[in-house]
Write a protein that holds these residues in place. Structure first.
Motif, PDB file in Angstrom:
ATOM      1  N   SER A 235      76.837  21.670  31.258  1.00  0.00           N
ATOM      2  CA  SER A 235      76.856  23.078  30.852  1.00  0.00           C
ATOM      3  C   SER A 235      77.599  23.966  31.842  1.00  0.00           C
ATOM      4  O   SER A 235      77.860  25.131  31.559  1.00  0.00           O
ATOM      5  CB  SER A 235      75.416  23.591  30.703  1.00  0.00           C
ATOM      6  OG  SER A 235      74.802  23.784  31.978  1.00  0.00           O
ATOM      7  N   LYS A 237      80.722  23.500  33.120  1.00  0.00           N
ATOM      8  CA  LYS A 237      82.180  23.474  33.042  1.00  0.00           C
ATOM      9  C   LYS A 237      82.582  23.092  31.618  1.00  0.00           C
ATOM     10  O   LYS A 237      81.946  22.250  30.995  1.00  0.00           O
ATOM     11  CB  LYS A 237      82.737  22.472  34.051  1.00  0.00           C
ATOM     12  CG  LYS A 237      84.243  22.550  34.255  1.00  0.00           C
ATOM     13  CD  LYS A 237      84.728  21.497  35.246  1.00  0.00           C
ATOM     14  CE  LYS A 237      84.303  21.784  36.660  1.00  0.00           C
ATOM     15  NZ  LYS A 237      84.917  20.836  37.634  1.00  0.00           N
ATOM     16  N   ASP A 238      83.667  23.719  31.099  1.00  0.00           N
ATOM     17  CA  ASP A 238      84.100  23.396  29.741  1.00  0.00           C
ATOM     18  C   ASP A 238      85.217  22.364  29.740  1.00  0.00           C
ATOM     19  O   ASP A 238      85.623  21.853  30.797  1.00  0.00           O
ATOM     20  CB  ASP A 238      84.497  24.667  28.974  1.00  0.00           C
ATOM     21  CG  ASP A 238      85.759  25.334  29.524  1.00  0.00           C
ATOM     22  OD1 ASP A 238      86.501  24.692  30.299  1.00  0.00           O
ATOM     23  OD2 ASP A 238      86.010  26.500  29.166  1.00  0.00           O
ATOM     24  N   ALA A 239      85.739  22.052  28.568  1.00  0.00           N
ATOM     25  CA  ALA A 239      86.736  20.993  28.422  1.00  0.00           C
ATOM     26  C   ALA A 239      88.056  21.334  29.093  1.00  0.00           C
ATOM     27  O   ALA A 239      88.867  20.442  29.375  1.00  0.00           O
ATOM     28  CB  ALA A 239      86.970  20.709  26.937  1.00  0.00           C
ATOM     29  N   ASP A 240      88.318  22.612  29.373  1.00  0.00           N
ATOM     30  CA  ASP A 240      89.553  23.032  30.028  1.00  0.00           C
ATOM     31  C   ASP A 240      89.400  23.133  31.547  1.00  0.00           C
ATOM     32  O   ASP A 240      90.287  23.656  32.228  1.00  0.00           O
ATOM     33  CB  ASP A 240      90.017  24.386  29.473  1.00  0.00           C
ATOM     34  CG  ASP A 240      90.496  24.283  28.031  1.00  0.00           C
ATOM     35  OD1 ASP A 240      91.061  23.226  27.681  1.00  0.00           O
ATOM     36  OD2 ASP A 240      90.309  25.249  27.269  1.00  0.00           O
ATOM     37  N   THR A 244      81.761  27.642  33.730  1.00  0.00           N
ATOM     38  CA  THR A 244      81.133  28.498  32.717  1.00  0.00           C
ATOM     39  C   THR A 244      79.932  29.279  33.237  1.00  0.00           C
ATOM     40  O   THR A 244      79.194  29.866  32.451  1.00  0.00           O
ATOM     41  CB  THR A 244      80.710  27.641  31.512  1.00  0.00           C
ATOM     42  OG1 THR A 244      79.873  26.575  31.966  1.00  0.00           O
ATOM     43  CG2 THR A 244      81.918  27.051  30.814  1.00  0.00           C
ATOM     44  N   GLU A 285      91.695  22.903  36.111  1.00  0.00           N
ATOM     45  CA  GLU A 285      91.583  24.144  35.357  1.00  0.00           C
ATOM     46  C   GLU A 285      92.876  24.448  34.607  1.00  0.00           C
ATOM     47  O   GLU A 285      93.962  24.503  35.197  1.00  0.00           O
ATOM     48  CB  GLU A 285      91.240  25.286  36.327  1.00  0.00           C
ATOM     49  CG  GLU A 285      90.957  26.603  35.676  1.00  0.00           C
ATOM     50  CD  GLU A 285      90.650  27.699  36.693  1.00  0.00           C
ATOM     51  OE1 GLU A 285      90.364  28.832  36.255  1.00  0.00           O
ATOM     52  OE2 GLU A 285      90.716  27.416  37.909  1.00  0.00           O
ATOM     53  N   HIS A 350      69.664  27.383  31.305  1.00  0.00           N
ATOM     54  CA  HIS A 350      70.058  26.178  30.577  1.00  0.00           C
ATOM     55  C   HIS A 350      69.159  24.973  30.858  1.00  0.00           C
ATOM     56  O   HIS A 350      69.477  23.856  30.461  1.00  0.00           O
ATOM     57  CB  HIS A 350      71.505  25.812  30.912  1.00  0.00           C
ATOM     58  CG  HIS A 350      72.511  26.800  30.416  1.00  0.00           C
ATOM     59  ND1 HIS A 350      72.829  27.950  31.114  1.00  0.00           N
ATOM     60  CD2 HIS A 350      73.265  26.819  29.281  1.00  0.00           C
ATOM     61  CE1 HIS A 350      73.748  28.635  30.444  1.00  0.00           C
ATOM     62  NE2 HIS A 350      74.028  27.975  29.327  1.00  0.00           N
TER      63      HIS A 350
END
Length: 460
Positions: A235, A237-240, A244, A285, A350
């Motif tokens: 939760s 870090k995102d796919a890019d 987050t 990133e 989260h």
């Protein structure tokens, strides 16, 4: 350097290398209690080296942890006073089985010194001591005033150095602090580091049932701490590759066109880096180059993860606990304690159901920056040009030396980072080594630097 100093260094080079080997042989691992005796041995060894070099008021000074080694030479009235900082502690050598030769039995091979601590920081630190020795043994004096502050806890985030600096601020007062504890930009490309990323390190522990449970009897009915840990970490870090955590980037200055234009000559070959690291491609990133990601942007990295059965074969259980060690590299105005507060808030928001989560902050350090046009930096540029035969480039390092910001703040003096290592020398990894060509060029550069500082005013 003068012919006299140059001749001395050439004559004594073999002895100097033997001394570096002797220094690297001491297993001064600060994080391990079993090496406490070796930490003391390394401190005493350094103090003896300072005395032999001709420094005065040499003292092994106790802290609440490992000692600090101090020495000075203060007979250049009207000239600047430089405080040389370095560290004699090293990282653990594990995994020792991946070393081609034993980590604490240093050897010279193909013009490189192999051993734990060779480049981080023992050989680099020793260039300063040998430079001072060369001046004092030939000319009987130094161009400037010099103090040494050599600690034994850098590899564990220097927990006792900040209070030591505050207590000893008057004794350590200087016009500038000089540090050699990192890599140059690339082989054959000398560089001056004008910026460091900060650091926020922490540990997450997740507790589930009172003990490991049979997965056939309880699986699907009780929260699995390992699964909860994976969900929680995912939760962040995102796919890019974008972090987050709400508010994480609030104090990060966007890169300008001017920033990117200035960094273009420093850009590295992605394919070459991938090949050297033996990875199929680089990652990070979205929207930033490899250089920008590793120097000018913040990060969040999972450093280690544990939980459940680790032995041979399968043991079908619901583990009782799991955990991870995580570190964030910080830039610009990011504060490690503020970042930690944001992370705690994210974890509270989260946290998966059915488990208990605890967080413990382990490392903290603020980012650091000094303008490239500072007079002490420009003097260093002239010294590098003389010592390496090539003008240096100005870089920001992706690494962290948390105490740099503390030195600058507590002593009120600029920090000049004059590194002589190389990126591929396996700092912190197996087969750590140091190119001996840079040992010679580093000493030549420092000899010129102390001369260059003579034209600048001293106020310490």
């Amino acid at each position: 350097m003068t012919d006299q100093v140059k001749s001395y260094l050439e004559k004594e080079r073999a002895r100097h290398l033997e001394e570096v080997i002797e220094f690297v042989r001491i297993p001064s691992v600060s994080s391990s209690s079993e090496h406490k005796v070796h930490m003391k041995e390394a401190a005493e060894w350094l103090a003896d080296s300072l005395r032999k070099a001709g420094l005065e008021h040499v003292e092994v000074m106790q802290t609440n942890g490992h000692p600090v080694v101090y020495g000075d030479w203060l007979h250049a009235p009207g000239q600047p006073t430089a405080l040389v900082y370095g560290h004699y502690d090293v990282q653990p050598a594990e995994p020792s089985g991946e070393w081609e030769t034993p980590p604490f039995e240093p050897v010279i091979r193909d013009g490189k010194l192999y051993g734990r601590g060779a480049t981080d920081d023992k050989a680099q630190l020793y260039t300063h001591i040998k430079t001072v020795e060369a001046f004092l043994q030939t000319e009987g004096r130094l161009p400037v005033n010099i103090k040494f502050c050599l600690e034994g806890e850098e590899e564990i985030a220097s927990p006792n150095l900040a209070p030591f600096l505050e207590q000893q601020a008057e004794r350590l007062a200087a016009d500038l602090i000089v540090i050699s504890d990192g890599p140059m930009h690339d082989e054959g490309v000398p560089s001056i580091c004008c910026g460091l990323r900060g650091l926020c390190g922490f540990q997450i522990d997740i507790a589930g049932p009172k003990n490991d449970l049979h997965s056939g009897l309880y699986g699907g009915g009780v929260a699995n701490p390992v699964s909860a840990l994976v969900e929680l970490l995912a939760s962040m870090k995102d796919a890019d590759g974008i972090i987050t955590i709400e508010g994480f980037y609030d104090k990060v200055r966007p890169l300008t066109d001017a920033d990117r234009e200035a960094s273009q000559p420093l850009e590295l070959d992605d394919a070459k880096i991938s090949s050297e690291l033996q990875v199929p491609e680089l990652y990070g990133e979205k929207g930033y180059t490899f250089l920008e990601r590793t120097t000018a942007r913040p990060t969040l990295e999972i450093n280690g993860i544990y939980g459940g059965y680790q032995g041979e074969g399968l043991k079908p259980i619901v583990p009782a606990s799991a955990g991870a060690k995580v570190s964030c590299r910080l830039v610009d105005e990011q504060d490690p304690d503020e970042i930690m507060a944001l992370i705690r808030r994210h974890i509270d928001k989260h946290k998966p159901q059915g488990v208990t989560v605890s967080i413990q902050q382990s490392h903290r350090g603020k980012p650091f920056f000094i303008p490239p046009d500072h007079p002490y930096i420009q003097a260093a540029a002239s010294a590098y040009t003389d010592g390496f035969g090539k003008a240096p480039v100005y870089i920001r390092s992706g690494g962290s030396i948390p105490i740099v910001e503390v030195f600058s703040r507590v002593l009120g003096a600029p920090v000049v980072m004059m590194d002589f290592g190389l990126p591929g020398e396996n700092m912190h990894g197996p087969n750590e080594h140091f190119h001996l060509e840079n040992f010679d060029k580093g000493i030549a550069t420092l000899c010129r630097y102390w001369r260059e500082l003579q034209s600048l005013p001293g106020q310490a």
